[in-house]
Design a protein around this motif. Structure first.
Motif, PDB file in Angstrom:
ATOM      1  N   ASP A   1       0.811  -1.218   0.000  1.00  0.00           N
ATOM      2  CA  ASP A   1       0.000   0.000   0.000  1.00  0.00           C
ATOM      3  C   ASP A   1       0.841   1.263   0.000  1.00  0.00           C
ATOM      4  O   ASP A   1       0.304   2.369   0.076  1.00  0.00           O
ATOM      5  CB  ASP A   1      -0.958   0.006   1.194  1.00  0.00           C
ATOM      6  CG  ASP A   1      -0.242   0.019   2.541  1.00  0.00           C
ATOM      7  OD1 ASP A   1       1.003  -0.024   2.568  1.00  0.00           O
ATOM      8  OD2 ASP A   1      -0.934   0.064   3.576  1.00  0.00           O
ATOM      9  N   ASP A   2       2.181   1.121  -0.108  1.00  0.00           N
ATOM     10  CA  ASP A   2       3.059   2.290  -0.083  1.00  0.00           C
ATOM     11  C   ASP A   2       4.146   2.197  -1.153  1.00  0.00           C
ATOM     12  O   ASP A   2       5.331   2.378  -0.873  1.00  0.00           O
ATOM     13  CB  ASP A   2       3.696   2.444   1.296  1.00  0.00           C
ATOM     14  CG  ASP A   2       4.507   1.216   1.723  1.00  0.00           C
ATOM     15  OD1 ASP A   2       4.449   0.187   1.016  1.00  0.00           O
ATOM     16  OD2 ASP A   2       5.197   1.293   2.752  1.00  0.00           O
ATOM     17  N   PRO A   3       3.774   1.941  -2.421  1.00  0.00           N
ATOM     18  CA  PRO A   3       4.800   1.773  -3.454  1.00  0.00           C
ATOM     19  C   PRO A   3       5.557   3.068  -3.719  1.00  0.00           C
ATOM     20  O   PRO A   3       5.012   4.174  -3.611  1.00  0.00           O
ATOM     21  CB  PRO A   3       3.982   1.357  -4.690  1.00  0.00           C
ATOM     22  CG  PRO A   3       2.615   1.906  -4.442  1.00  0.00           C
ATOM     23  CD  PRO A   3       2.410   1.814  -2.967  1.00  0.00           C
ATOM     24  N   VAL A   4       6.848   2.912  -4.067  1.00  0.00           N
ATOM     25  CA  VAL A   4       7.687   4.037  -4.472  1.00  0.00           C
ATOM     26  C   VAL A   4       8.480   3.633  -5.706  1.00  0.00           C
ATOM     27  O   VAL A   4       8.584   2.446  -6.032  1.00  0.00           O
ATOM     28  CB  VAL A   4       8.647   4.484  -3.346  1.00  0.00           C
ATOM     29  CG1 VAL A   4       7.881   5.112  -2.194  1.00  0.00           C
ATOM     30  CG2 VAL A   4       9.481   3.310  -2.853  1.00  0.00           C
ATOM     31  N   HIS A   5       9.031   4.608  -6.381  1.00  0.00           N
ATOM     32  CA  HIS A   5       9.822   4.378  -7.582  1.00  0.00           C
ATOM     33  C   HIS A   5      11.305   4.264  -7.222  1.00  0.00           C
ATOM     34  O   HIS A   5      11.723   4.658  -6.129  1.00  0.00           O
ATOM     35  CB  HIS A   5       9.575   5.506  -8.575  1.00  0.00           C
ATOM     36  CG  HIS A   5       8.129   5.685  -8.920  1.00  0.00           C
ATOM     37  ND1 HIS A   5       7.397   4.707  -9.547  1.00  0.00           N
ATOM     38  CD2 HIS A   5       7.270   6.718  -8.683  1.00  0.00           C
ATOM     39  CE1 HIS A   5       6.155   5.130  -9.709  1.00  0.00           C
ATOM     40  NE2 HIS A   5       6.058   6.347  -9.195  1.00  0.00           N
ATOM     41  N   PRO A   6      12.125   3.739  -8.111  1.00  0.00           N
ATOM     42  CA  PRO A   6      13.550   3.614  -7.817  1.00  0.00           C
ATOM     43  C   PRO A   6      14.195   4.973  -7.541  1.00  0.00           C
ATOM     44  O   PRO A   6      13.712   6.015  -8.006  1.00  0.00           O
ATOM     45  CB  PRO A   6      14.115   2.983  -9.089  1.00  0.00           C
ATOM     46  CG  PRO A   6      12.950   2.300  -9.735  1.00  0.00           C
ATOM     47  CD  PRO A   6      11.755   3.139  -9.415  1.00  0.00           C
ATOM     48  N   VAL A   7      15.291   4.954  -6.810  1.00  0.00           N
ATOM     49  CA  VAL A   7      15.978   6.184  -6.432  1.00  0.00           C
ATOM     50  C   VAL A   7      16.297   7.034  -7.655  1.00  0.00           C
ATOM     51  O   VAL A   7      16.128   8.260  -7.648  1.00  0.00           O
ATOM     52  CB  VAL A   7      17.268   5.856  -5.650  1.00  0.00           C
ATOM     53  CG1 VAL A   7      18.107   7.109  -5.448  1.00  0.00           C
ATOM     54  CG2 VAL A   7      16.929   5.217  -4.310  1.00  0.00           C
ATOM     55  N   GLY A   8      16.743   6.423  -8.737  1.00  0.00           N
ATOM     56  CA  GLY A   8      17.169   7.168  -9.914  1.00  0.00           C
ATOM     57  C   GLY A   8      16.053   7.631 -10.828  1.00  0.00           C
ATOM     58  O   GLY A   8      16.317   8.293 -11.828  1.00  0.00           O
ATOM     59  N   GLN A   9      14.806   7.300 -10.499  1.00  0.00           N
ATOM     60  CA  GLN A   9      13.683   7.699 -11.353  1.00  0.00           C
ATOM     61  C   GLN A   9      13.521   9.219 -11.323  1.00  0.00           C
ATOM     62  O   GLN A   9      13.480   9.835 -10.262  1.00  0.00           O
ATOM     63  CB  GLN A   9      12.398   7.031 -10.880  1.00  0.00           C
ATOM     64  CG  GLN A   9      11.133   7.488 -11.595  1.00  0.00           C
ATOM     65  CD  GLN A   9      11.117   7.106 -13.061  1.00  0.00           C
ATOM     66  OE1 GLN A   9      11.198   5.949 -13.399  1.00  0.00           O
ATOM     67  NE2 GLN A   9      11.028   8.108 -13.936  1.00  0.00           N
ATOM     68  N   GLY A  10      13.378   9.838 -12.481  1.00  0.00           N
ATOM     69  CA  GLY A  10      13.143  11.274 -12.556  1.00  0.00           C
ATOM     70  C   GLY A  10      11.669  11.604 -12.407  1.00  0.00           C
ATOM     71  O   GLY A  10      10.829  10.752 -12.115  1.00  0.00           O
ATOM     72  N   ARG A  11      11.359  12.850 -12.643  1.00  0.00           N
ATOM     73  CA  ARG A  11       9.975  13.322 -12.556  1.00  0.00           C
ATOM     74  C   ARG A  11       9.200  12.831 -13.781  1.00  0.00           C
ATOM     75  O   ARG A  11       9.660  12.960 -14.909  1.00  0.00           O
ATOM     76  CB  ARG A  11       9.950  14.849 -12.491  1.00  0.00           C
ATOM     77  CG  ARG A  11      10.601  15.405 -11.246  1.00  0.00           C
ATOM     78  CD  ARG A  11      11.119  16.825 -11.442  1.00  0.00           C
ATOM     79  NE  ARG A  11      10.121  17.722 -11.954  1.00  0.00           N
ATOM     80  CZ  ARG A  11      10.300  18.551 -12.990  1.00  0.00           C
ATOM     81  NH1 ARG A  11      11.454  18.561 -13.657  1.00  0.00           N
ATOM     82  NH2 ARG A  11       9.331  19.348 -13.375  1.00  0.00           N
ATOM     83  N   PHE A  12       8.019  12.272 -13.522  1.00  0.00           N
ATOM     84  CA  PHE A  12       7.201  11.764 -14.627  1.00  0.00           C
ATOM     85  C   PHE A  12       5.780  11.583 -14.127  1.00  0.00           C
ATOM     86  O   PHE A  12       5.497  11.628 -12.925  1.00  0.00           O
ATOM     87  CB  PHE A  12       7.743  10.421 -15.135  1.00  0.00           C
ATOM     88  CG  PHE A  12       7.297   9.239 -14.301  1.00  0.00           C
ATOM     89  CD1 PHE A  12       6.286   8.386 -14.746  1.00  0.00           C
ATOM     90  CD2 PHE A  12       7.857   9.002 -13.053  1.00  0.00           C
ATOM     91  CE1 PHE A  12       5.864   7.314 -13.974  1.00  0.00           C
ATOM     92  CE2 PHE A  12       7.443   7.928 -12.280  1.00  0.00           C
ATOM     93  CZ  PHE A  12       6.440   7.076 -12.738  1.00  0.00           C
TER      94      PHE A  12
END
Length: 350
Positions: free
Chosen positions: A328-339
């Protein structure tokens, strides 16, 4: 830039009221405004804080221990999956990033001046997590989340979100007679001849007749700023003096001093701000009241108690489309930019 103004009587100060560190009083058509300011430590390498979580009420950590909060997060700060119906959320990021995911299958990472404007409409489940991306320095996060009501005929529209990327948000510079500069970010409405990006189509702000305005104002020490006067009466208009020195370094609004951080409600007419001895920041919110009955229960805002009961029943039955994400708390990889990836598959990258 110089803003042309007509000769208009000054707006009366309706009242000056205190604002807390986080939750601020608002007026119709706005429902809620939260100012989140967290000085997070370095990342632990998994986008959580590199610090002990002992002594925190995990799952509901709002105390501000050590200058930051986990909120409802247990690994990463933020707000794991939760539902909304019947209104809009406007999230103004000042520092840090937010990772958004929702029950429509849409997702995003935005921050550092970006704005997400989400129409909950008939119902959506989303999460807003604050990933800590830096291991070599502190991770400060600051944002406003504003709830804007929807009129009854739009409360059950299709949910969606719109991204207002900071590159597309106008920033107006206004010099006073002494050459001192104020800067205004135009998030909703228009500041003089400078318009904001278009709001979502079903928003109360989408009809110019409603005169919804949302401006973030920065003022140099001793600067004076006259705001454009709306060509309408009966609007709710509020200034929030939230950053800058207190005491002798406060601001004056139409001659009324606000020595402490405060909300200032004003009536019809011209509005002039005079800053004190230090830089100051204010948030301006304006709009024509919707003027309909309100029934509120946590994340649901409708017109009647029966509609609230129906919202709860619908959420229990459908989960507003279900939750397509792992955890219930997904996040994107550290290196992911704004999108932003929208429910229709459209992707925006920055």
């Amino acid at each position: 830039m110089t803003i042309a103004t007509k000769t208009v009587a000054q707006a009366p100060i309706v009242r000056v009221f205190p604002i807390s560190e986080m939750h601020w009083e608002t007026a119709d058509p706005f429902l809620f405004c939260a100012h989140h300011l967290d000085r997070y430590p370095r990342s632990n390498g998994q986008m959580g804080p590199d610090a002990s979580l002992a002594g925190r009420e995990l799952g509901s950590d709002f105390a501000g221990k050590d200058g930051w909060r986990m909120y409802h997060g247990t690994r990463i700060p933020g707000f794991p999956a939760h539902p909304h119906r019947g209104f809009e959320t406007i999230t103004l990021m000042r520092k840090g990033m937010v990772d958004h995911s929702d029950s429509l299958g849409a997702t995003a990472r935005f921050g550092e001046g970006d704005v997400q404007w989400m129409t909950a409409g008939r119902g959506i489940v989303h999460c807003e997590m604050f990933p800590l991306l830096r291991q070599d320095a502190e991770n400060h996060a600051e944002l406003f989340q504003i709830w804007l009501n929807l009129p009854s005929h739009h409360k059950m529209v299709e949910p969606q979100f719109t991204m207002l990327w900071h590159e597309g948000i106008a920033r107006v510079e206004v010099a006073d007679a002494a050459g001192l500069v104020s800067r205004v970010r135009v998030i909703a409405g228009a500041f003089g001849d400078t318009p904001a990006p278009a709001p979502p189509k079903n928003s109360w702000a989408a009809d110019p007749h409603n005169h919804v305005a949302l401006w973030a104002i920065e003022m140099a020490p001793h600067a004076a700023l006259e705001l454009p006067t709306p060509d309408a009466t009966g609007l709710n208009r509020t200034l929030y003096f939230f950053a800058g020195a207190k005491g002798g370094g406060g601001v004056e609004v139409n001659g009324r001093a606000a020595a402490e951080h405060a909300g200032i409600s004003v009536g019809n007419g011209a509005l002039r701000i005079k800053n004190g001895a230090t830089a100051a920041e204010l948030l301006y919110m304006q709009g024509r009241p919707i003027g309909e009955p309100l029934a509120k229960y946590g994340p649901f805002v409708m017109n009647t108690a029966e509609e609230i009961h129906q919202a709860i029943a619908d959420y229990r039955r459908t989960q507003f489309g279900g939750w397509p994400w792992q955890g219930d708390d997904p996040v994107h990889p550290v290196g992911q930019g704004r999108f932003a990836k929208h429910a229709d598959g459209t992707v925006e990258t920055k």
